[in-house]
Motif scaffolding. Sequence first.
Motif, PDB file in Angstrom:
ATOM      1  N   SER A 119       1.026  -1.058   0.111  1.00  0.00           N
ATOM      2  CA  SER A 119       0.100   0.034  -0.059  1.00  0.00           C
ATOM      3  C   SER A 119       0.896   1.192   0.066  1.00  0.00           C
ATOM      4  O   SER A 119       1.317   1.641   1.076  1.00  0.00           O
ATOM      5  CB  SER A 119      -1.000   0.150   1.133  1.00  0.00           C
ATOM      6  OG  SER A 119      -1.780   1.067   1.194  1.00  0.00           O
TER       7      SER A 119
ATOM      8  N   GLN B 248       1.814   5.243  -1.333  1.00  0.00           N
ATOM      9  CA  GLN B 248       1.318   6.563  -1.779  1.00  0.00           C
ATOM     10  C   GLN B 248       2.468   7.555  -1.719  1.00  0.00           C
ATOM     11  O   GLN B 248       3.535   7.270  -1.358  1.00  0.00           O
ATOM     12  CB  GLN B 248       0.448   7.145  -0.683  1.00  0.00           C
ATOM     13  CG  GLN B 248      -0.863   6.215  -0.643  1.00  0.00           C
ATOM     14  CD  GLN B 248      -1.821   6.664   0.631  1.00  0.00           C
ATOM     15  OE1 GLN B 248      -1.394   7.418   1.392  1.00  0.00           O
ATOM     16  NE2 GLN B 248      -3.042   6.656   0.379  1.00  0.00           N
TER      17      GLN B 248
ATOM     18  N   ILE C 201       2.819  11.540  -0.923  1.00  0.00           N
ATOM     19  CA  ILE C 201       2.112  12.396   0.149  1.00  0.00           C
ATOM     20  C   ILE C 201       2.841  13.664  -0.006  1.00  0.00           C
ATOM     21  O   ILE C 201       4.123  13.900  -0.173  1.00  0.00           O
ATOM     22  CB  ILE C 201       1.834  12.038   1.378  1.00  0.00           C
ATOM     23  CG1 ILE C 201       3.283  11.526   2.213  1.00  0.00           C
ATOM     24  CG2 ILE C 201       0.936  10.683   1.435  1.00  0.00           C
ATOM     25  CD1 ILE C 201       2.746  11.411   3.585  1.00  0.00           C
TER      26      ILE C 201
ATOM     27  N   ASN D  81      -1.036  14.739   2.655  1.00  0.00           N
ATOM     28  CA  ASN D  81      -1.987  14.536   1.736  1.00  0.00           C
ATOM     29  C   ASN D  81      -1.610  13.604   0.480  1.00  0.00           C
ATOM     30  O   ASN D  81      -0.735  13.953   0.017  1.00  0.00           O
ATOM     31  CB  ASN D  81      -2.972  15.611   1.479  1.00  0.00           C
ATOM     32  CG  ASN D  81      -3.401  16.374   2.658  1.00  0.00           C
ATOM     33  OD1 ASN D  81      -3.994  15.484   3.482  1.00  0.00           O
ATOM     34  ND2 ASN D  81      -3.344  17.567   2.575  1.00  0.00           N
ATOM     35  N   PRO D  82      -2.202  12.482   0.177  1.00  0.00           N
ATOM     36  CA  PRO D  82      -1.953  11.712  -1.168  1.00  0.00           C
ATOM     37  C   PRO D  82      -1.981  12.693  -2.217  1.00  0.00           C
ATOM     38  O   PRO D  82      -2.991  13.507  -2.364  1.00  0.00           O
ATOM     39  CB  PRO D  82      -2.824  10.707  -1.018  1.00  0.00           C
ATOM     40  CG  PRO D  82      -3.499  10.568   0.178  1.00  0.00           C
ATOM     41  CD  PRO D  82      -3.399  11.755   0.880  1.00  0.00           C
TER      42      PRO D  82
ATOM     43  N   SER E 107       1.334   3.204   3.544  1.00  0.00           N
ATOM     44  CA  SER E 107      -0.098   3.619   4.561  1.00  0.00           C
ATOM     45  C   SER E 107      -0.380   2.639   5.164  1.00  0.00           C
ATOM     46  O   SER E 107      -1.312   2.691   6.319  1.00  0.00           O
ATOM     47  CB  SER E 107      -0.837   4.038   3.503  1.00  0.00           C
ATOM     48  OG  SER E 107      -1.259   3.260   2.451  1.00  0.00           O
TER      49      SER E 107
END
Length: 230
Positions: free
Chosen positions: A26, A28, A30, A35-36, A47
Amino acid sequence: MSSTVANTLSLPAYKGEINAVNLGVSLQVIDKAGNPVVGEMGDIVFSKPMPSLPIGFWGDFDRSAYREKYFSKYSGVFTTGDSAIINPITKNWIICCRSDEMLNPNGTRYGSSEIYDIVEVFPEVQDSLCVSQYNKDMEERVILFLKLQEGCSYSEELISRIQEAIEKHLSALHVPEVFIEVQEIPYSIAEKKAEIIVKKIINNQPFNQDTVRNPGCLKYYFNIPALQGF
């Protein structure tokens, strides 16, 4: 990053991009607020847990060093220390640089590799190294060190052409503020440009040269007149 992202033949491939996140990961990108984001450079984070993530350091009995290393920057997510961009069109991953190697002058966030891709195409340039310098107010400016090919001379004409190329392919905000010729670029034992060590030297911070393959050249980065008084 090979344990987290990889190229697969089942998806379209694009130059300079990695087209898949591995199964069970998982991942991402950011921004500074946690925030993604897609289409802009950010920090790569996990995450959710995955089996191969480290769970601690040897001798770190209270896990304080582990938490400081991986969880101090963003709460609740594991920070890899790498930066990337997710291409909003292809959805592929562009791995940019280590987070502590990122350049951010005047709010323009980018990786040094973006500069190398342009500068090292010039036939006069054998190698280069791009790092940030900070003043007492933590204002940032970008310094580009150039090692020229044998027989080539440092000149304002060459620098002007390099500046124009960076502005054309990136933007005027990406153009380094200071250009300096050096005799040699330091590399780590792992054959990577030793950006962090040079960054620490020009910012008068302590550093460890044990990982530098050619430590003798570090002498070229101390007390450079052009970097004084910033």
